[in-house]
Design an enzyme around this catalytic site. Structure first.
Site, short mmCIF file in Angstrom:
data_model
loop_
_atom_site.label_atom_id
_atom_site.label_comp_id
_atom_site.label_asym_id
_atom_site.label_seq_id
_atom_site.Cartn_x
_atom_site.Cartn_y
_atom_site.Cartn_z
N GLU A 29 0.83 -1.21 0.00
CA GLU A 29 0.00 0.00 0.00
C GLU A 29 0.86 1.26 0.00
O GLU A 29 0.52 2.26 -0.63
CB GLU A 29 -0.95 -0.03 1.21
N GLU A 51 -3.13 -10.06 4.03
CA GLU A 51 -4.04 -9.74 5.15
C GLU A 51 -5.13 -10.78 5.34
O GLU A 51 -5.56 -11.05 6.46
CB GLU A 51 -4.69 -8.35 4.92
C1 3H9 Z 1 -0.86 -5.15 7.03
O1 3H9 Z 1 0.09 -4.78 6.39
C2 3H9 Z 1 -2.08 -4.33 7.22
C3 3H9 Z 1 -2.21 -3.16 6.28
O2 3H9 Z 1 -2.97 -3.52 5.15
C4 3H9 Z 1 -2.92 -2.02 6.92
C5 3H9 Z 1 -2.28 -1.40 8.11
C6 3H9 Z 1 -2.99 -0.21 8.60
N1 3H9 Z 1 5.02 -7.81 11.43
O3 3H9 Z 1 8.49 -15.33 8.45
P1 3H9 Z 1 9.89 -15.10 8.87
C7 3H9 Z 1 8.71 -11.33 11.78
S1 3H9 Z 1 -0.90 -6.64 7.80
C8 3H9 Z 1 5.75 -8.20 12.49
O4 3H9 Z 1 10.51 -16.10 9.77
P2 3H9 Z 1 10.71 -15.39 6.13
C9 3H9 Z 1 8.43 -12.81 12.05
O5 3H9 Z 1 7.53 -12.97 13.10
C10 3H9 Z 1 0.67 -7.34 7.49
N2 3H9 Z 1 6.68 -9.16 12.44
O6 3H9 Z 1 10.85 -14.85 7.62
C11 3H9 Z 1 9.84 -13.31 12.39
O7 3H9 Z 1 10.10 -12.93 13.70
P3 3H9 Z 1 10.89 -13.90 14.70
C12 3H9 Z 1 0.71 -7.95 6.16
C13 3H9 Z 1 6.87 -9.75 11.27
O8 3H9 Z 1 11.87 -14.82 5.41
C14 3H9 Z 1 10.73 -12.47 11.46
O9 3H9 Z 1 9.96 -11.30 11.11
N3 3H9 Z 1 1.97 -8.64 5.99
C15 3H9 Z 1 6.15 -9.40 10.13
O10 3H9 Z 1 10.46 -16.85 6.13
C16 3H9 Z 1 11.13 -13.17 10.19
O11 3H9 Z 1 9.93 -13.67 9.56
C17 3H9 Z 1 2.11 -9.93 6.30
O12 3H9 Z 1 1.19 -10.60 6.71
C18 3H9 Z 1 5.18 -8.38 10.24
N4 3H9 Z 1 4.45 -7.96 9.20
O13 3H9 Z 1 9.38 -14.72 5.57
C19 3H9 Z 1 3.48 -10.47 6.06
N5 3H9 Z 1 6.55 -10.19 9.09
O14 3H9 Z 1 12.26 -14.05 14.09
C20 3H9 Z 1 3.77 -11.52 7.04
C21 3H9 Z 1 7.52 -10.97 9.58
O15 3H9 Z 1 10.87 -13.17 15.99
N6 3H9 Z 1 5.13 -12.00 6.91
N7 3H9 Z 1 7.71 -10.72 10.89
O16 3H9 Z 1 10.13 -15.19 14.73
C22 3H9 Z 1 5.47 -12.96 6.03
O17 3H9 Z 1 4.70 -13.41 5.20
C23 3H9 Z 1 6.88 -13.50 6.13
O18 3H9 Z 1 7.37 -13.16 7.40
C24 3H9 Z 1 7.85 -12.93 5.06
C25 3H9 Z 1 9.29 -13.34 5.43
C26 3H9 Z 1 7.49 -13.52 3.70
C27 3H9 Z 1 7.77 -11.43 5.03
#
Ligand code: 3H9
Length: 634
Positions: free
Chosen positions: A107, A127
């Site tokens: 976004e 999301e």
């Molecule tokens: C959003 O954006 C809402 C908006 O539309 C509106 C807002 C107003 N936040 O998965 P990994 C942490 S909703 C916090 O092992 P990978 C994860 O917990 C969001 N923490 O790595 C981990 O921590 P730890 C929409 C996050 O390389 C560390 O980072 N976005 C977030 O296998 C490494 O992550 C999503 O839903 C986050 N957003 O995969 C994306 N993302 O080491 C969700 C990651 O302490 N994330 N962490 O366990 C993912 O899909 C995967 O993490 C990603 C990396 C592909 C990014």
């Protein structure tokens, strides 16, 4: 200007560059939002700057909003405010995108006038997997850019759009060789002058009637997920509602869904998945072994599926069976599955050719000699399995990891058949079809720490979610499903029809599966003791899962309650939006669950004896995980 550590800034000619540096994934937490906002304001005030570029980390433009803040509340500037600031600024902004561009990160990029991508760029709105819709303009701007049906597909499937497709859809203006090339292009654009191109000023291309089929597909696959319904509503709104009004609706809906049980459950699963990959008692310096070659012994459908899984992951693999006829059947079966995948568009020709080249078949057990990991598949007979492991022990190179695939045989006894029990571990691939993403990793009493670390690291390469479990018959998943299946059978014997059980669980989002359905159909129905309500059927099935899960925690077979949830969501079709059986029980309230279990114990006998861990959690007012770490169960 003093620069906070979450960003870096640089001036390149007329271009002001803001580097987002909030490792590991550039989540848009409060500090990063503030830093972007301040740096953007400063560049806007600089008369030598004509345009501003946002550049992420090479593999993470941004993973979106910081999900941890969803439970604690967010402080200004909110992401919507940073986005509004960029859109209202007197100067154009460019997003230079490498790697992950997800959710709020996507976004943020849509707020920019121009998006330039590196070849590794991945756009997605995840999301929906958190029980929500994009909340910072995504539902209103994406349709304006790519059309309603394409936008809805991206939002409700949470699929990733890679750079090439993104360029074709118009998500980005250009794909450049890397971020440095994108910076050079942006610098030249800034010098030449950039025309403002806000997405919000556009109308959604096409007619709203084009949404009907897309909405039907999305709602058909929703299985009761609220967010999908709201996503459909939002994308439709983009056609005929002014941007500001659409965004206000989106914001309210995002806040409402964020507070819902479904979203809480899905956020629980997100963090549970990441927690499950961590092994709490491994020494910090445990280094995984290198895995470059695999072997699979036993060419039945399970073995063939596992070998295909290794080949798909890029690992050369040999599938071995001393029965030549079995090897020929496996050869034909693998070829058929690959052809089906290619014909169905699931895999392209060159990728398939590379996978074929990586998979050999052999009738000689010695072909496993050079493998770093050897999986014995297919046998559920202890004597035969011990013989295979003893032979592998003689044949395999030192340091090779010897794996049993299966959920019933005692892994400690299998390890004893070798002179290297430290190298023996279990990997329970749930189904031979390779479509189930769960991998229960089984640690035996003498499995070496680096062997555990190696297999936990190998799982994501195989596209599997690992969960570490201990040795017991059925492991975690099958043992719990057995208790569930027994209860289904008892319900049918008490007079419930299989259709009634099916409907009660389907209403909750759980599919009882063909096997259980068949088992119910063969049971002898009795006249009902009393009419069984859907609610009772559901509670009896679910609480059997939960009570058995508590026993597995007590026995140390499962490490965390959330691990059990991951097992059920990834391996047994438990809906993400329910968070898994243990989360569901905690959300309902453990004391209510225990009261039901005690009531069933009185009514139905000892199979309903409550697990001591559950009793203690209720007595002490603790969560299941907290009850596990407090004093030993009396
Ligand atoms: C959003 O954006 C809402 C908006 O539309 C509106 C807002 C107003 N936040 O998965 P990994 C942490 S909703 C916090 O092992 P990978 C994860 O917990 C969001 N923490 O790595 C981990 O921590 P730890 C929409 C996050 O390389 C560390 O980072 N976005 C977030 O296998 C490494 O992550 C999503 O839903 C986050 N957003 O995969 C994306 N993302 O080491 C969700 C990651 O302490 N994330 N962490 O366990 C993912 O899909 C995967 O993490 C990603 C990396 C592909 C990014």
């Amino acid at each position: 200007m003093s620069v906070p550590r979450q960003i870096g800034t640089e001036t390149r000619g007329a271009l002001g560059v803001i580097y987002l540096r909030n490792a590991p994934v550039n989540a848009l937490g409060h500090a990063l939002r503030t830093a972007i906002s301040d740096a953007h304001t400063a560049f806007c005030a600089d008369p030598d700057i004509k345009a501003i570029a946002l550049v992420g980390l090479p593999k993470f433009f941004s993973a979106g909003a910081d999900i941890r803040e969803f439970a604690t509340g967010r402080k200004p500037p909110l992401l919507t405010e940073v986005i509004a600031q960029i859109e209202a600024a007197p100067k154009p902004t460019l997003a230079l995108i490498g790697g992950v561009c997800f959710g709020g990160g996507f976004e943020l990029a849509l707020a920019c006038d121009i998006r330039l991508a590196a070849p590794n760029a991945r756009f997605s709105f995840p999301e929906i997997r958190l029980g929500n819709i994009p909340g910072a303009g995504g539902t209103q701007k994406l349709p304006r850019l790519v059309g309603g049906p394409a936008a809805l597909d991206i939002i409700v499937t949470a699929r990733e759009v890679r750079a090439e497709e993104a360029a074709a859809l118009g998500l980005c203006a250009e794909v450049l060789p890397d971020l440095e090339a994108a910076l050079l292009r942006a610098e030249a654009m800034a010098a030449a002058g950039i025309e403002r191109q806000p997405i919000g000023a556009r109308a959604v291309p096409g007619d709203i009637s084009e949404m009907d089929a897309a909405a039907e597909t999305a709602l058909g696959a929703a299985r009761g997920a609220l967010a999908v319904t709201r996503a459909v509503e939002g994308v439709r709104m983009a056609y005929d509602t002014p941007l500001e009004q659409g965004q206000a609706w989106e914001r309210e809906t995002f806040i409402e869904l964020n507070a819902s049980d479904q979203s809480r459950a899905q956020r629980h699963v997100f963090f549970a998945e990441r927690e499950a990959r961590k092994v709490p008692d491994l020494p910090r310096d445990t280094a995984p072994r290198e895995i470059t070659r695999a072997a699979v012994v036993g060419a039945d459908s399970a073995g063939a599926g596992i070998a295909m899984c290794f080949a798909r992951a890029g690992l050369p693999v040999v599938l071995i069976d001393t029965d030549a006829a079995q090897i020929e059947r496996a050869r034909a079966r693998i070829a058929e599955l690959w052809d089906q995948a290619r014909d169905g568009g699931g895999i392209d020709g060159p990728t398939l050719a590379a996978q074929r080249a990586r998979l050999e078949l052999s009738t000689e057990l010695h072909a496993a000699a050079s493998a770093d990991v050897v999986v014995a598949a297919g046998s559920e007979d202890m004597t035969q399995t011990q013989e295979i492991f003893s032979a592998l022990d003689r044949i395999c190179k030192p340091g090779a990891i010897l794996v049993n695939n299966g959920a019933t045989l005692d892994l400690d006894s299998i390890a004893q058949a070798t002179t290297r029990p430290g190298d023996v571990i279990g990997m329970h691939f749930l189904h031979s079809d390779d479509a189930v993403p769960l991998l229960e990793v089984v640690r035996a009493a003498r499995t070496a720490p680096e062997v555990v670390a190696t297999v936990m690291a190998l799982a994501p390469r195989l596209d599997k979610q690992p969960v570490l479990v201990g040795v017991c018959d059925g492991l975690v998943g099958n043992r719990m499903v057995r208790a569930f299946g027994r209860e289904v059978q008892m319900l049918v014997e008490e007079g419930a029809t299989p259709d009634q059980v099916d409907a009660a669980l389907a209403g909750f989002g759980v599919d009882i599966g063909q096997q259980l359905r068949d088992a119910c159909a063969g049971a002898q129905g009795q006249p009902p003791r009393a009419p069984l309500t859907e609610d009772e059927i559901r509670r009896r099935c679910l609480w059997q899962l939960v009570n058995t899960g508590c026993r597995l925690l007590e026995e140390g077979i499962a490490l965390r309650a959330s691990d059990i949830d991951v097992i059920f969501v990834h391996g047994y079709g438990f809906p993400r939006f329910r968070g898994g059986p243990m989360h569901h029980a905690e959300a309902v309230g453990l004391s209510k669950v225990l009261a039901d279990i005690r009531h069933y114990q009185e009514m139905l006998g000892p199979r309903w004896a409550p697990a001591p861990l559950l009793e203690r959690a209720v007595r002490e007012g603790l969560s299941l995980d907290a009850a596990m770490t407090s004093e030993a169960v009396a």
